[in-house]
Design a protein around this motif. Structure first.
Motif, PDB file in Angstrom:
ATOM      1  N   MET A  91       0.843  -1.173   0.000  1.00 22.68           N
ATOM      2  CA  MET A  91       0.000   0.000   0.000  1.00 22.68           C
ATOM      3  C   MET A  91       0.891   1.239   0.000  1.00 22.68           C
ATOM      4  N   ASP A  92       0.503   2.227  -0.770  1.00 20.82           N
ATOM      5  CA  ASP A  92       1.195   3.510  -0.776  1.00 20.82           C
ATOM      6  C   ASP A  92       0.433   4.477   0.111  1.00 20.82           C
ATOM      7  N   VAL A  93       1.183   5.229   0.925  1.00 17.55           N
ATOM      8  CA  VAL A  93       0.591   6.147   1.886  1.00 17.55           C
ATOM      9  C   VAL A  93       1.289   7.491   1.761  1.00 17.55           C
ATOM     10  N   PHE A  94       0.512   8.564   1.671  1.00 18.78           N
ATOM     11  CA  PHE A  94       1.083   9.901   1.741  1.00 18.78           C
ATOM     12  C   PHE A  94       1.274  10.220   3.218  1.00 18.78           C
ATOM     13  N   VAL A  95       2.532  10.504   3.603  1.00 17.98           N
ATOM     14  CA  VAL A  95       2.832  10.838   4.997  1.00 17.98           C
ATOM     15  C   VAL A  95       3.316  12.282   5.073  1.00 17.98           C
ATOM     16  N   TYR A  96       2.933  12.975   6.143  1.00 25.19           N
ATOM     17  CA  TYR A  96       3.213  14.407   6.258  1.00 25.19           C
ATOM     18  C   TYR A  96       3.640  14.811   7.661  1.00 25.19           C
TER      19      TYR A  96
ATOM     20  N   HIS B  54      -2.680  18.109  -2.598  1.00 25.89           N
ATOM     21  CA  HIS B  54      -3.438  19.302  -2.986  1.00 25.89           C
ATOM     22  C   HIS B  54      -4.875  19.159  -2.509  1.00 25.89           C
ATOM     23  N   GLY B  55      -5.385  20.214  -1.858  1.00 27.25           N
ATOM     24  CA  GLY B  55      -6.757  20.226  -1.393  1.00 27.25           C
ATOM     25  C   GLY B  55      -6.885  20.128   0.118  1.00 27.25           C
ATOM     26  N   LEU B  56      -5.784  19.811   0.793  1.00 30.60           N
ATOM     27  CA  LEU B  56      -5.759  19.762   2.256  1.00 30.60           C
ATOM     28  C   LEU B  56      -4.463  20.398   2.738  1.00 30.60           C
ATOM     29  N   HIS B  57      -4.485  20.926   3.955  1.00 31.40           N
ATOM     30  CA  HIS B  57      -3.272  21.508   4.522  1.00 31.40           C
ATOM     31  C   HIS B  57      -3.058  20.983   5.940  1.00 31.40           C
TER      32      HIS B  57
ATOM     33  N   LEU C   3      -4.809  17.127   9.151  1.00 27.95           N
ATOM     34  CA  LEU C   3      -5.102  17.879   7.934  1.00 27.95           C
ATOM     35  C   LEU C   3      -6.442  18.583   8.060  1.00 27.95           C
ATOM     36  N   ALA C   4      -6.572  19.664   7.292  1.00 21.50           N
ATOM     37  CA  ALA C   4      -7.812  20.430   7.244  1.00 21.50           C
ATOM     38  C   ALA C   4      -8.091  20.794   5.787  1.00 21.50           C
ATOM     39  N   PRO C   5      -9.342  21.093   5.461  1.00 22.26           N
ATOM     40  CA  PRO C   5      -9.698  21.432   4.083  1.00 22.26           C
ATOM     41  C   PRO C   5      -8.950  22.650   3.550  1.00 22.26           C
ATOM     42  N   GLY C   6      -8.595  22.576   2.258  1.00 18.80           N
ATOM     43  CA  GLY C   6      -7.975  23.678   1.545  1.00 18.80           C
ATOM     44  C   GLY C   6      -6.463  23.646   1.583  1.00 18.80           C
ATOM     45  N   GLY C   7      -5.847  24.282   0.592  1.00 23.43           N
ATOM     46  CA  GLY C   7      -4.401  24.443   0.570  1.00 23.43           C
ATOM     47  C   GLY C   7      -3.643  23.210   0.116  1.00 23.43           C
ATOM     48  N   THR C   8      -2.377  23.147   0.513  1.00 26.33           N
ATOM     49  CA  THR C   8      -1.501  22.043   0.148  1.00 26.33           C
ATOM     50  C   THR C   8      -0.606  21.693   1.336  1.00 26.33           C
ATOM     51  N   VAL C   9      -0.030  20.520   1.264  1.00 25.26           N
ATOM     52  CA  VAL C   9       0.953  20.099   2.260  1.00 25.26           C
ATOM     53  C   VAL C   9       1.982  19.212   1.574  1.00 25.26           C
ATOM     54  N   SER C  10       3.242  19.412   1.920  1.00 28.70           N
ATOM     55  CA  SER C  10       4.328  18.587   1.382  1.00 28.70           C
ATOM     56  C   SER C  10       4.525  17.370   2.266  1.00 28.70           C
ATOM     57  N   GLY C  11       4.976  16.299   1.642  1.00 27.59           N
ATOM     58  CA  GLY C  11       5.246  15.065   2.373  1.00 27.59           C
ATOM     59  C   GLY C  11       5.980  14.083   1.493  1.00 27.59           C
ATOM     60  N   ARG C  12       5.779  12.807   1.795  1.00 22.93           N
ATOM     61  CA  ARG C  12       6.438  11.731   1.060  1.00 22.93           C
ATOM     62  C   ARG C  12       5.438  10.608   0.829  1.00 22.93           C
TER      63      ARG C  12
ATOM     64  N   VAL D 280     -12.988  14.817   0.339  1.00 20.26           N
ATOM     65  CA  VAL D 280     -11.952  14.325  -0.582  1.00 20.26           C
ATOM     66  C   VAL D 280     -12.572  13.994  -1.937  1.00 20.26           C
ATOM     67  N   ARG D 281     -13.701  13.322  -1.919  1.00 21.27           N
ATOM     68  CA  ARG D 281     -14.372  12.898  -3.154  1.00 21.27           C
ATOM     69  C   ARG D 281     -14.895  14.088  -3.955  1.00 21.27           C
ATOM     70  N   GLU D 282     -15.437  15.097  -3.284  1.00 23.56           N
ATOM     71  CA  GLU D 282     -16.124  16.190  -3.975  1.00 23.56           C
ATOM     72  C   GLU D 282     -15.241  17.395  -4.279  1.00 23.56           C
ATOM     73  N   ASN D 283     -13.986  17.401  -3.832  1.00 19.10           N
ATOM     74  CA  ASN D 283     -13.169  18.601  -3.970  1.00 19.10           C
ATOM     75  C   ASN D 283     -11.824  18.371  -4.647  1.00 19.10           C
ATOM     76  N   GLU D 284     -11.722  17.356  -5.458  1.00 20.50           N
ATOM     77  CA  GLU D 284     -10.530  17.114  -6.278  1.00 20.50           C
ATOM     78  C   GLU D 284      -9.241  17.125  -5.465  1.00 20.50           C
ATOM     79  N   VAL D 285      -9.273  16.474  -4.312  1.00 25.07           N
ATOM     80  CA  VAL D 285      -8.059  16.299  -3.518  1.00 25.07           C
ATOM     81  C   VAL D 285      -7.203  15.255  -4.218  1.00 25.07           C
ATOM     82  N   VAL D 286      -5.914  15.587  -4.470  1.00 28.29           N
ATOM     83  CA  VAL D 286      -5.001  14.662  -5.177  1.00 28.29           C
ATOM     84  C   VAL D 286      -3.609  14.730  -4.582  1.00 28.29           C
TER      85      VAL D 286
END
Length: 130
Positions: free
Chosen positions: A1-6, A31-34, A43-52, A119-125
């Motif tokens: 499984m791949d996981v975005f970690v922040y 993109h879509g959460l910060h 995380l919270a709605p909006g913005g961006t966050v960097s991770g791995r 996540v589903r309705e706001n184009e979080v990617v």
């Protein structure tokens, strides 16, 4: 499984204390959460966050570490926005009320329902940087 970690799981020593086998695939941006900080990062709605992007087969160990069974975090599936792959990436989102974090999730329903709907309705990617 791949996981975005922040948060704490971006540290190789921390990951090695949770799972026995893993690999970091790439730097990435969600993109879509910060990120917001409370007792632990979440995380919270909006913005961006960097991770791995972290790859491991030990999903149960990650779920236990993140407190999924107790409702501390919820694991959601987020699309990966790359030409090579349409596979989803898992993302752990902590309940801001449990973590003392300043975040609001819109809508009605349980915390997991509101996160999944957003996540589903706001184009979080997740976009990786090779």
């Amino acid at each position: 499984m791949d996981v975005f970690v922040y948060g704490t799981l971006t540290d190789p020593e921390r990951v090695a204390s949770v799972v026995s086998a893993y690999e970091f695939l790439a730097e990435a941006t969600l993109h879509g959460l910060h990120r917001v900080d409370g007792r632990y990062p979440t995380l919270a709605p909006g913005g961006t966050v960097s991770g791995r992007v972290l790859r491991t087969q030990e999903v149960e160990a990650l779920d236990a570490y993140e407190g999924v069974e107790t409702g501390l975090y919820v694991r959601v599936s987020v699309p990966r926005d790359t030409p090579e792959s349409d596979a989803a990436v898992a993302v752990y989102v902590g309940d801001p009320n449990s973590l003392g974090a300043d975040a609001e999730w819109p809508g009605r329903g349980s915390f997991p329902e509101r996160v999944r709907r957003f996540v589903r309705e706001n184009e979080v990617v997740v976009r990786t940087r090779e």
